[in-house]
Design a protein around this motif. Structure first.
Motif, short mmCIF file in Angstrom:
data_model
loop_
_atom_site.label_atom_id
_atom_site.label_comp_id
_atom_site.label_asym_id
_atom_site.label_seq_id
_atom_site.Cartn_x
_atom_site.Cartn_y
_atom_site.Cartn_z
N MET A 1 0.34 -0.89 -0.30
CA MET A 1 0.17 -0.01 -0.02
C MET A 1 0.62 1.60 -0.42
N ALA A 2 0.62 2.20 -1.05
CA ALA A 2 0.69 3.37 -1.04
C ALA A 2 1.04 3.68 0.06
N ARG A 3 1.67 4.57 1.03
CA ARG A 3 1.27 6.10 1.92
C ARG A 3 1.53 7.13 1.36
N THR A 4 0.46 7.84 0.97
CA THR A 4 0.57 9.67 0.85
C THR A 4 0.15 10.07 2.25
N PRO A 5 0.77 11.22 1.83
CA PRO A 5 0.21 12.01 3.17
C PRO A 5 -0.59 13.55 2.45
N SER A 6 -1.04 13.87 3.24
CA SER A 6 -2.27 14.75 2.46
C SER A 6 -1.31 16.41 2.54
N ASN A 7 -1.78 17.39 2.22
CA ASN A 7 -0.93 18.70 1.32
C ASN A 7 -1.23 19.32 2.40
N MET A 8 -1.81 19.41 2.78
CA MET A 8 -2.52 20.04 4.16
C MET A 8 -2.95 21.92 3.96
N LEU A 9 -3.63 22.01 3.11
CA LEU A 9 -4.10 23.06 2.57
C LEU A 9 -4.22 24.77 3.72
N PRO A 10 -3.73 25.44 3.78
CA PRO A 10 -3.95 26.66 4.31
C PRO A 10 -5.25 26.47 5.70
N LEU A 11 -4.72 26.74 6.99
CA LEU A 11 -6.45 27.22 7.00
C LEU A 11 -6.80 28.23 7.09
N GLY A 12 -7.98 28.69 6.77
CA GLY A 12 -8.36 30.05 6.63
C GLY A 12 -8.72 29.85 4.43
N THR A 13 -8.08 28.73 4.17
CA THR A 13 -8.45 28.70 3.04
C THR A 13 -9.76 28.77 2.87
N HIS A 48 -11.71 2.15 -4.28
CA HIS A 48 -10.82 0.38 -3.86
C HIS A 48 -9.83 0.98 -2.84
N CYS A 49 -9.37 1.63 -2.40
CA CYS A 49 -7.96 2.14 -1.10
C CYS A 49 -8.48 1.37 -0.13
N PRO A 50 -7.18 1.07 -0.06
CA PRO A 50 -7.81 -0.10 1.93
C PRO A 50 -7.19 1.09 2.82
N PHE A 51 -7.11 2.51 2.48
CA PHE A 51 -7.50 3.57 3.48
C PHE A 51 -8.51 3.30 3.73
N ALA A 120 -4.38 14.59 -2.22
CA ALA A 120 -2.79 14.12 -2.41
C ALA A 120 -3.75 13.01 -2.08
N CYS A 121 -4.43 12.74 -1.20
CA CYS A 121 -4.39 11.49 -1.25
C CYS A 121 -6.02 10.74 -0.81
N THR A 122 -6.32 9.37 -0.41
CA THR A 122 -7.90 9.13 -0.37
C THR A 122 -7.24 8.12 1.07
N CYS A 179 -4.12 6.40 -0.04
CA CYS A 179 -3.24 5.62 -0.90
C CYS A 179 -3.19 7.84 -1.95
N ASN A 180 -2.20 7.34 -2.69
CA ASN A 180 -1.91 8.59 -3.44
C ASN A 180 -2.99 8.80 -4.13
N ILE A 181 -3.60 9.84 -4.96
CA ILE A 181 -5.12 9.92 -5.84
C ILE A 181 -4.05 9.74 -6.93
N LYS A 182 -5.03 9.31 -8.16
CA LYS A 182 -4.20 8.92 -9.20
C LYS A 182 -4.51 9.31 -10.32
N TRP A 183 -3.56 10.23 -10.55
CA TRP A 183 -3.68 10.99 -11.13
C TRP A 183 -3.27 11.18 -13.48
N LYS A 184 -4.18 11.85 -13.90
CA LYS A 184 -3.79 11.06 -15.70
C LYS A 184 -2.54 11.64 -15.80
N VAL A 185 -2.23 11.13 -16.66
CA VAL A 185 -1.22 11.56 -17.59
C VAL A 185 -1.40 12.06 -18.53
#
Length: 185
Positions: A1-13, A48-51, A120-122, A179-185
């Motif tokens: 399993m991939a372990r991708t963290p959130s990007n943490m958008l700034p509070l107040g956005t 499908h993400c196990p998380f 960034a993730c699910t 899991c990371n978001i599966k971005w289009k290439v």
């Protein structure tokens, strides 16, 4: 399993606007359609993400509990369905019905909404106040598949309780891991 963290958008956005296809109702839904009187939770998930599979029961329980407290909810899947067909709108609809999602399950085909939220993730969770300003982002709780920690939604529940009661959330906001978001290439 991939372990991708959130990007943490700034509070107040300010909550990025969107208009997306709801796979459950077969209609287009925008942010204002799901906005709650007290606040709004936006979740980036997928089938499908196990998380996500690990937390499905808790996010359903939280949505059912807090909808009664005037919090709006929506889940968004932004995965590339060409390479991940298990996340197609048809399968999203079946998954939502099978799980009993009490919130719209929106399809972000262009992935522009995920980019606007810096998702960034699910799973990835965002809580906005009544003025659509970000007051929480990050994890549901410390539980992960196979780590033995209880699934209780404590971080998200605390953020929502603080929002509803007008208390400052002084807890450390930890990034979600998934899991990371599966971005289009």
């Amino acid at each position: 399993m991939a372990r991708t963290p959130s990007n943490m958008l700034p509070l107040g956005t300010k909550a990025p606007e969107f208009s997306l296809f709801d796979t459950i109702s077969n209609s287009t839904i925008n942010f204002n359609d799901i906005k709650g009187e007290k606040g709004t939770v936006i979740m980036f998930i997928c089938n499908h993400c196990p998380f996500v599979i690990h937390v499905n029961s808790e996010i359903i329980d939280i949505a059912n509990t807090y909808k009664e407290k005037r919090i709006g909810f929506a889940a968004i899947s932004s995965n590339d369905v060409v390479n991940y067909p298990q996340d197609s709108p048809e399968k999203m609809k079946a998954h939502a019905k099978n799980e009993g999602y009490p919130f719209p399950y929106l399809y972000d085909e262009t992935q522009e909404v995920a980019k606007a939220y810096d998702a960034a993730c699910t799973p990835d969770f965002y809580v906005f106040d009544a003025d659509n300003k970000l007051v929480y982002r990050g994890q549901l709780d410390d539980s992960r598949p196979d780590n033995g920690k209880p699934l209780n939604g404590s971080d998200l529940r605390n953020a929502l309780d603080c929002l509803i009661t007008g208390k400052e959330n002084t807890e450390i906001q930890k990034p979600s891991i998934g899991c990371n978001i599966k971005w289009k290439v």
